[in-house]
Design a protein around this motif. Structure first.
Motif, PDB file in Angstrom:
ATOM      1  N   VAL A   1      42.124  35.586  43.444  1.00  0.00           N
ATOM      2  CA  VAL A   1      42.114  34.188  43.014  1.00  0.00           C
ATOM      3  C   VAL A   1      40.768  33.797  42.424  1.00  0.00           C
ATOM      4  O   VAL A   1      40.691  33.112  41.399  1.00  0.00           O
ATOM      5  N   THR A   2      39.680  34.239  43.056  1.00  0.00           N
ATOM      6  CA  THR A   2      38.345  33.788  42.645  1.00  0.00           C
ATOM      7  C   THR A   2      37.710  34.656  41.564  1.00  0.00           C
ATOM      8  O   THR A   2      36.936  34.148  40.744  1.00  0.00           O
ATOM      9  N   LYS A   3      38.012  35.962  41.545  1.00  0.00           N
ATOM     10  CA  LYS A   3      37.355  36.872  40.615  1.00  0.00           C
ATOM     11  C   LYS A   3      38.292  37.515  39.602  1.00  0.00           C
ATOM     12  O   LYS A   3      37.826  38.136  38.644  1.00  0.00           O
ATOM     13  N   GLY A   4      39.590  37.405  39.831  1.00  0.00           N
ATOM     14  CA  GLY A   4      40.536  38.008  38.904  1.00  0.00           C
ATOM     15  C   GLY A   4      41.017  39.363  39.382  1.00  0.00           C
ATOM     16  O   GLY A   4      40.417  40.002  40.259  1.00  0.00           O
ATOM     17  N   ASP A   5      42.114  39.812  38.772  1.00  0.00           N
ATOM     18  CA  ASP A   5      42.725  41.078  39.187  1.00  0.00           C
ATOM     19  C   ASP A   5      41.801  42.271  38.964  1.00  0.00           C
ATOM     20  O   ASP A   5      41.801  43.224  39.752  1.00  0.00           O
ATOM     21  N   GLY A   6      41.021  42.236  37.878  1.00  0.00           N
ATOM     22  CA  GLY A   6      40.161  43.378  37.569  1.00  0.00           C
ATOM     23  C   GLY A   6      39.096  43.613  38.610  1.00  0.00           C
ATOM     24  O   GLY A   6      38.945  44.726  39.128  1.00  0.00           O
ATOM     25  N   GLU A   7      38.327  42.575  38.941  1.00  0.00           N
ATOM     26  CA  GLU A   7      37.260  42.726  39.928  1.00  0.00           C
ATOM     27  C   GLU A   7      37.827  42.978  41.318  1.00  0.00           C
ATOM     28  O   GLU A   7      37.263  43.749  42.094  1.00  0.00           O
ATOM     29  N   ALA A   8      38.946  42.328  41.648  1.00  0.00           N
ATOM     30  CA  ALA A   8      39.573  42.564  42.954  1.00  0.00           C
ATOM     31  C   ALA A   8      40.029  44.006  43.066  1.00  0.00           C
ATOM     32  O   ALA A   8      39.857  44.654  44.107  1.00  0.00           O
ATOM     33  N   GLY A   9      40.618  44.537  41.996  1.00  0.00           N
ATOM     34  CA  GLY A   9      41.048  45.931  42.013  1.00  0.00           C
ATOM     35  C   GLY A   9      39.890  46.891  42.136  1.00  0.00           C
ATOM     36  O   GLY A   9      39.978  47.906  42.840  1.00  0.00           O
TER      37      GLY A   9
END
Length: 427
Positions: A160-168
C-alpha cells in the motif's frame, strides 16, 4: 571471578588448536601477556565484550563472545579494534547494535563474511535496499519467532505504501536472508513462513527509443557541455550495455576489430563477458571527447565523467569533472531528457538496452546472436547457451546488422496496423 564494566580480564590460556586462522601464533602469544579491555567473564566461562556508557552512546552494545577461549578473545579483540577505529575517526561507529541471535545480528555477521564481499556490487545494493524495509520491524527479533501473520501484515502494508515493486523486492530479500539465517542455525531450514505469501508480480518495462531521439539527446548533451554524458548515451545505444557497464568503462577495455572500435566488459550484474561495437559516428565522438580532456586517463580509470563547474563572473566554487556514479548519471540524464522532450517524458537510459533487443529481433536475428550481443541467456537453457554459444565478435556483428534491418522495418509502413473494413455494405 566476575569482571566489571571497563575492568580488564587477564587472558592466561592459549590453546593453539582452537585459534582462529585469522590470527597468527605470535598474535596469540602476545594476547597471553596483555589484557583485553572491556572483556569480562560471567559464571567463570562465558565471555562478553561490555562497552562503557560513553561507548554505548556511540552505538556500541554488549557483545556475547561465547565460551572463554581463543574464539571469544578474537571476537572481543575485533570489537575493541572497531571501537578504537571509531574513536579515532577512522571508521563510522555502528548505527545500531542488534541482540545476539536476532535477524539484524545475523545480517551483520553475513555482511562481514567473504560470501557477502564476493557478491557483485549491484546485488549488495539490492540487499541493502530490501533490508531498509526489513530492519524496522524485524531487526531486533529472533527469526524463530517471526510468524506468517507478522509477515503478511508487513508485506500488505508495504504494497500500500511503497507499491508492488518495492514490496516484492523486500519479500525477496527476506526469503534470501532467511536461508542465510538458517545456515547460521538461527532458525529452522525450509520453515520460512513467508513462503505462504504469493508475491504480486510487477509488469515489466516495455519502453523503447528511436534512433532519431537518441541522436537529439547526444547532440543536446554535447552542446550543453555534458560531453561525458553524450558519450555514455551513444555508447549505450550502440553496444546495448547497461548504464552501469557503460559508466564504468576504462581505456583498458577498448579494443579494435578491423576498422571497428569496441569495448569488452564483464557485466556488473551477472559477471557475463560482453563485447560492444561502436558505429563510426560514436567512435568519432568518443575519440573527440578523450582528445579534449585536460588530463591523461589511466588505463583503469573510468573514461566518462561529469561536466564539472568552472566559476564565472557570478562566482561559485569550482568542481572538477569526476567519474559518473549511479545517482549522478540518473540526475544528469533526467535533466537532459526534460530539456529535450519536456517534463512528460519518463523513458530511461536503461531502455536503450531493450531497444537493441527489439530491433535485432525485428530484423530476424537469432536468439543466439541476441544473447551474444546482450551478454545474457535469453533462451531456456542457460548452461547450453554458455557451452555452445560463447560471446564472439561475429555473433555481435550479426546482431548489429539485424538491428539496422529491424530499425528500418519498425520505422516503415510494414510495422503499422490499420483498421480493415470487411464488407463494403449492400448496394
Amino acid at each position: 571471578m566476575l569482571g566489571w564494566i571497563g575492568a580488564p580480564v587477564l587472558v592466561r590460556r592459549l590453546v593453539w588448536p582452537l585459534m582462529p586462522e585469522t590470527y597468527s601464533r605470535s598474535d596469540w602469544r602476545a594476547l597471553g601477556n596483555i589484557k583485553l579491555k572491556h572483556y569480562v567473564l560471567r559464571k567463570g566461562k562465558h565471555g562478553y565484550w561490555l562497552p562503557t556508557a560513553k561507548m554505548r552512546a556511540m552505538g556500541f552494545g554488549i557483545v556475547s563472545c561465547g565460551h572463554d577461549g581463543p574464539d571469544a578473545w578474537a571476537i572481543a579483540k575485533e570489537w575493541e579494534e572497531r571501537y578504537q577505529r571509531a574513536r579515532s575517526g577512522l571508521e563510522k561507529p555502528p548505527a545500531r547494535v542488534y541482540p545476539t541471535g536476532s535477524v539484524g545480528d545475523g545480517f551483520e555477521r553475513f555482511r562481514r563474511s567473504n560470501e557477502w564481499k564476493s557478491k557483485p556490487p549491484r546485488t549488495r545494493e539490492d540487499w541493502d535496499r530490501g533490508w531498509k524495509y526489513i530492519d524496522p520491524l524485524f531487526g531486533d527479533v529472533d527469526p524463530k519467532t517471526v510468524t506468517f501473520e507478522m509477515l503478511d501484515r508487513w508485506y500488505g502494508r508495504l504494497k500500500v505504501t511503497k507499491g508492488d515493486g518495492e514490496a516484492g523486492r523486500a519479500l525477496k530479500i527476506w526469503r534470501a536472508l532467511y536461508n542465510v539465517l538458517a545456515g547460521m542455525k538461527l532458525c529452522l531450514p525450509e520453515a520460512d513462513p513467508s513462503q505462504i505469501i504469493r508475491k504480486t508480480g510487477v509488469p515489466g518495462r516495455t519502453e523503447t527509443w528511436q534512433e532519431g531521439e537518441v541522436v537529439r539527446l547526444v547532440k543536446a548533451a554535447w552542446r550543453a557541455g555534458y560531453r561525458g554524458l553524450a558519450c555514455v548515451i551513444a555508447v549505450a545505444w550502440d553496444t546495448g550495455f547497461a548504464p552501469v557497464d557503460v559508466r564504468t568503462l576504462t581505456p583498458a577495455q577498448a579494443v579494435t576489430s578491423g576498422a571497428d572500435m569496441a569495448f569488452t566488459s564483464d557485466r556488473a550484474k551477472t559477471g557475463e563477458p560482453a563485447i560492444g561495437t561502436l558505429t563510426a559516428r560514436a567512435q568519432r565522438l568518443v575519440e573527440a571527447y578523450v582528445a579534449g580532456l585536460d588530463y591523461d586517463l589511466h588505463d583503469d580509470a573510468p573514461i566518462f565523467r561529469t561536466k564539472g563547474f568552472k566559476p564565472t563572473g557570478r562566482g561559485g566554487r569550482p568542481r572538477l569533472p569526476v567519474p559518473y556514479t549511479k545517482d549522478s548519471l540518473i540526475d544528469d540524464f533526467a535533466d537532459l531528457r526534460r530539456a529535450v522532450f519536456g517534463k512528460g517524458e519518463m523513458r530511461r537510459l536503461m531502455d536503450m538496452r531493450r531497444t537493441g533487443a527489439v530491433e535485432a529481433n525485428a530484423g530476424g536475428a537469432s536468439v543466439e546472436a541476441i544473447a551474444a550481443k546482450m551478454a545474457n541467456s535469453i533462451d531456456q537453457n542457460r548452461r547450453l547457451q554458455k557451452t555452445y554459444m560463447p560471446v564472439n565478435i561475429a555473433a555481435v556483428r550479426a546482431a548489429d546488422e539485424a538491428r539496422r534491418i529491424g530499425r528500418r522495418l519498425l520505422g516503415s509502413e510494414q510495422n503499422k496496423l490499420r483498421k480493415l473494413k470487411l464488407g463494403g455494405g449492400k448496394s
